[in-house]
Scaffold this active site. Sequence first.
Site, PDB file in Angstrom:
ATOM      1  N   LYS A  51       0.867  -1.233   0.072  1.00  0.00           N
ATOM      2  CA  LYS A  51      -0.070  -0.091   0.010  1.00  0.00           C
ATOM      3  C   LYS A  51       0.923   1.180   0.013  1.00  0.00           C
ATOM      4  O   LYS A  51       0.594   2.221  -0.725  1.00  0.00           O
ATOM      5  CB  LYS A  51      -0.907  -0.061   1.402  1.00  0.00           C
ATOM      6  CG  LYS A  51      -2.335  -0.864   1.105  1.00  0.00           C
ATOM      7  CD  LYS A  51      -2.802  -1.091   2.375  1.00  0.00           C
ATOM      8  CE  LYS A  51      -4.056  -2.242   2.111  1.00  0.00           C
ATOM      9  NZ  LYS A  51      -4.548  -2.733   3.475  1.00  0.00           N
ATOM     10  N   GLN A  81      -5.087  -1.339   9.459  1.00  0.00           N
ATOM     11  CA  GLN A  81      -4.919  -2.745   8.872  1.00  0.00           C
ATOM     12  C   GLN A  81      -5.575  -3.914   9.873  1.00  0.00           C
ATOM     13  O   GLN A  81      -5.419  -3.877  10.757  1.00  0.00           O
ATOM     14  CB  GLN A  81      -3.408  -3.181   8.592  1.00  0.00           C
ATOM     15  CG  GLN A  81      -3.435  -4.526   7.995  1.00  0.00           C
ATOM     16  CD  GLN A  81      -3.887  -4.474   6.522  1.00  0.00           C
ATOM     17  OE1 GLN A  81      -3.640  -3.388   5.633  1.00  0.00           O
ATOM     18  NE2 GLN A  81      -4.228  -5.842   5.908  1.00  0.00           N
ATOM     19  N   ASP A  84     -11.352   3.041   3.830  1.00  0.00           N
ATOM     20  CA  ASP A  84     -11.611   1.468   3.792  1.00  0.00           C
ATOM     21  C   ASP A  84     -13.183   1.440   3.490  1.00  0.00           C
ATOM     22  O   ASP A  84     -13.686   0.248   3.653  1.00  0.00           O
ATOM     23  CB  ASP A  84     -11.259   0.893   5.271  1.00  0.00           C
ATOM     24  CG  ASP A  84     -10.156  -0.041   5.174  1.00  0.00           C
ATOM     25  OD1 ASP A  84      -9.983  -0.583   4.018  1.00  0.00           O
ATOM     26  OD2 ASP A  84      -9.446  -0.109   6.042  1.00  0.00           O
TER      27      ASP A  84
HETATM   28  N1  GUN Z   1      -7.473  -6.755   5.852  1.00  0.00           N
HETATM   29  C1  GUN Z   1      -7.696  -7.534   4.935  1.00  0.00           C
HETATM   30  N2  GUN Z   1      -8.404  -6.714   3.812  1.00  0.00           N
HETATM   31  C2  GUN Z   1      -8.320  -5.402   4.512  1.00  0.00           C
HETATM   32  C3  GUN Z   1      -8.782  -4.146   4.281  1.00  0.00           C
HETATM   33  O1  GUN Z   1      -9.484  -4.060   2.935  1.00  0.00           O
HETATM   34  N3  GUN Z   1      -8.801  -3.026   4.723  1.00  0.00           N
HETATM   35  C4  GUN Z   1      -8.188  -3.284   5.883  1.00  0.00           C
HETATM   36  N4  GUN Z   1      -7.979  -2.317   6.810  1.00  0.00           N
HETATM   37  N5  GUN Z   1      -7.710  -4.611   6.255  1.00  0.00           N
HETATM   38  C5  GUN Z   1      -7.898  -5.536   5.687  1.00  0.00           C
END
Ligand code: GUN
Length: 292
Positions: free
Chosen positions: A53, A97, A120
């Site tokens: 990311k 996350q 998100d």
């Molecule tokens: N863990 C797995 N997929 C995601 C996501 O799309 N966002 C976040 N914050 N954590 C994740």
Amino acid sequence: MAKLIDGKAFAEGLRVRIGAAVAGLKSAHRLTPGLAVVLVGEDPASKVYVANKAKQTVEVGMNSWEHKLPAETSEADLLALVTKLNNDPSVHGILVQMPVPKHIDSAKVLNTIDPAKDVDGFHVVNVGRLSTGQEALVACTPTGCVMLAKHQLGDLTGLNAVVIGRSNIVGKPVAQLLLAENCTVTIAHSKSKDLPAIVRGADLVIAAVGRPEMVKGDWIKPGACVIDVGINRIERDGKGKLVGDCDFASCEKVAGSITPVPGGVGPMTIACLLYNTVRAACAIKGVTTPEM
Ligand code: GUN
């Protein structure tokens, strides 16, 4: 044989358009969108996601901050960091996350993020806005699924869409997005009665159930579009392998189009995160969001 829907190529194209949008915002409005990512603990998969990311955020010209906290971080300390990021005007997107360690209430953390910075799309305010047809930041993987489906099929109006899986991260929001695209939407899941019969009615299948190769070719209506969200690591012939929630070998013989795993939905998720960060930055600054 089904046409392959190349999510990797689509995501690359989207990132190029996002990069151009970011350059335009910098020159026209002195606005550099910024994304802060918070990782608590040492989960190896999460570390890889967070590193990717950050790398892609910088590549499109945006500001990126990584906050890595030890697994024993208290909930109060994590909430304090989120509040600090909420109040930082250079931060337009905040992502914590998931999963977070068990002693931390994830819903409390997600709902502490300023909904305007919730790239998100997990905050209840954004979930509520999406489900009532209001402007919202929408979860990244569902956004990517619908972009790929529209890229392949054009207008989705009137199609029978079957979503397999009811998670807050994928199943429920993708169902809402498809409803907004005028699909007739069925949400099925691992406990649905006669799942194969339900899936056989679908013009568009979104498989997000988290069970390796569960959806078989004889469940698929001939010519249907299959979007496979699953990323499952399995052992085959003594080797590790990534497979989706669809049995690709049998499904590709029947479907009209299908996303591969890897290289389908996966690469779309981070591209949509960058897309949401640009949208959030523009909304916060009161600037029209550029075409991407
Ligand atoms: N863990 C797995 N997929 C995601 C996501 O799309 N966002 C976040 N914050 N954590 C994740």
